[in-house]
Write a protein that holds these residues in place. Structure first.
Motif, PDB file in Angstrom:
ATOM      1  N   GLU A 127      47.444  61.644  37.900  1.00 10.15           N
ATOM      2  CA  GLU A 127      46.509  60.734  38.565  1.00 10.15           C
ATOM      3  C   GLU A 127      46.359  59.436  37.777  1.00 10.15           C
ATOM      4  OE1 GLU A 127      41.860  60.588  40.116  1.00 10.15           O
ATOM      5  OE2 GLU A 127      42.727  62.471  39.407  1.00 10.15           O
ATOM      6  N   MET A 128      46.349  59.534  36.454  1.00 12.91           N
ATOM      7  CA  MET A 128      46.186  58.355  35.609  1.00 12.91           C
ATOM      8  C   MET A 128      47.456  57.529  35.493  1.00 12.91           C
ATOM      9  SD  MET A 128      43.878  59.978  32.521  1.00 12.91           S
ATOM     10  CE  MET A 128      43.648  58.403  31.689  1.00 12.91           C
ATOM     11  N   PHE A 129      48.623  58.217  35.500  1.00 17.10           N
ATOM     12  CA  PHE A 129      49.904  57.533  35.314  1.00 17.10           C
ATOM     13  C   PHE A 129      50.857  57.924  36.444  1.00 17.10           C
ATOM     14  CE2 PHE A 129      48.267  58.711  31.012  1.00 17.10           C
ATOM     15  CZ  PHE A 129      47.868  57.439  30.613  1.00 17.10           C
ATOM     16  N   PRO A 130      50.555  57.524  37.677  1.00 16.94           N
ATOM     17  CA  PRO A 130      51.392  57.942  38.808  1.00 16.94           C
ATOM     18  C   PRO A 130      52.814  57.393  38.679  1.00 16.94           C
ATOM     19  CG  PRO A 130      49.834  56.218  39.466  1.00 16.94           C
ATOM     20  CD  PRO A 130      49.434  56.654  38.088  1.00 16.94           C
ATOM     21  N   ALA A 218      46.316  51.921  35.706  1.00 15.75           N
ATOM     22  CA  ALA A 218      46.846  52.957  36.587  1.00 15.75           C
ATOM     23  C   ALA A 218      45.768  53.473  37.537  1.00 15.75           C
ATOM     24  CB  ALA A 218      47.418  54.109  35.753  1.00 15.75           C
ATOM     25  N   ARG A 219      44.551  53.595  37.031  1.00 13.19           N
ATOM     26  CA  ARG A 219      43.449  54.064  37.867  1.00 13.19           C
ATOM     27  C   ARG A 219      43.129  53.051  38.961  1.00 13.19           C
ATOM     28  NH1 ARG A 219      41.402  58.323  40.194  1.00 13.19           N
ATOM     29  NH2 ARG A 219      39.134  58.257  40.435  1.00 13.19           N
ATOM     30  N   LEU A 220      43.110  51.768  38.615  1.00  8.37           N
ATOM     31  CA  LEU A 220      42.863  50.724  39.615  1.00  8.37           C
ATOM     32  C   LEU A 220      43.940  50.728  40.683  1.00  8.37           C
ATOM     33  CD1 LEU A 220      41.657  47.627  37.535  1.00  8.37           C
ATOM     34  CD2 LEU A 220      40.286  49.318  38.751  1.00  8.37           C
ATOM     35  N   ALA A 221      45.197  50.889  40.257  1.00 10.38           N
ATOM     36  CA  ALA A 221      46.300  50.908  41.206  1.00 10.38           C
ATOM     37  C   ALA A 221      46.170  52.087  42.174  1.00 10.38           C
ATOM     38  CB  ALA A 221      47.631  50.964  40.464  1.00 10.38           C
TER      39      ALA A 221
END
Length: 241
Positions: A127-130, A218-221
């Motif tokens: 989830e953090m680094f898709p 990554a979370r924003l994306a």
């Protein structure tokens, strides 16, 4: 909060085909700190070890011949993890093997989730680094965690490394728990809050490191993708997708 970082080594990849646990490694975290308590056992699986599995962990059946069986340590293991949150990387694999071992002992032992909750750090990392590699080695490299001493997989060693990875992934999420303060510390804190601003020490500024910035982006994306549009703070800042 009591958390147990857990890892296993096995004779092969599929518990449904009769593969067994050969190593259990657990590291205890109390309030996000390694407590020094751990649970570590090698186990006699009463079967051969696949060559591919042995190449990964380096554990031979000859080494395990005089080790206890899971049935011999089951009660101790269940007592150790009881009531904790288990932190496991790719939890479905380890949970499947432990559930299979518990099932061999009879219904009174239940399943792993009857004794503890489970948090999967692989799902968290994805989830953090898709779209990125999220193996334990890849996360160590991304989060600047030293795993140079890890030549082969080992349950206790991997649990210790995973503890560092988990704490890095969740940095900043620990809540202030004033309930744990001593009366003296609480009195000092309250007194400090009522001092004039001119008498208070300057606030300490903690800048995000590279890994934290990457996790934030990554979370924003991920939020942008889920909401099909720029997040509120991107729009306010005039930052396009």
């Amino acid at each position: 909060m009591r958390q147990i970082v857990l890892d296993t080594e096995t004779t092969g990849l599929d518990a449904n085909r009769g593969h067994r646990l050969i190593e259990l490694g657990c590291v205890e975290l109390l309030e996000r700190r390694v407590s020094g308590s751990h649970f570590h056992r090698y186990l006699n699986p009463d079967r051969d070890i696949d060559a591919g599995a042995q190449a990964v962990h380096g554990i031979s059946i000859e080494f395990l011949v005089d080790k206890p069986r899971f049935a011999d340590v089951a009660d101790e293991f269940v007592a150790y993890i009881s009531g904790a949150e288990l932190i496991i990387h790719n939890a479905a694999f380890d949970v499947g093997f432990i559930d299979a071992e518990l099932a061999r002992l009879g219904p009174s032992y239940g399943r792993l989730r009857d004794h503890a909750t489970v948090l999967d750090t692989l799902a968290m990392a994805r989830e953090m680094f898709p779209g990125q590699r999220n193996s334990l080695d890849a996360l160590c490299k991304r989060l600047d965690i030293d795993n140079s001493h890890r030549e082969l997989h080992g349950a206790l060693l991997d649990a210790e490394i995973l503890a560092d990875v988990y704490l890095a992934l969740t940095a900043g999420q620990g809540a202030l728990d004033f309930a744990l303060e001593t009366p003296d510390n609480a009195q000092i804190r309250v007194a400090a809050q009522h001092r004039p601003l001119s008498e208070r020490p300057p606030l300490r500024v903690h800048l995000a490191n590279e890994a934290e910035l990457a996790a934030h982006e990554a979370r924003l994306a991920a939020i942008d993708k889920a909401s099909k549009g720029a997040t509120v703070w991107r729009r306010l800042a005039g930052i396009p997708l």
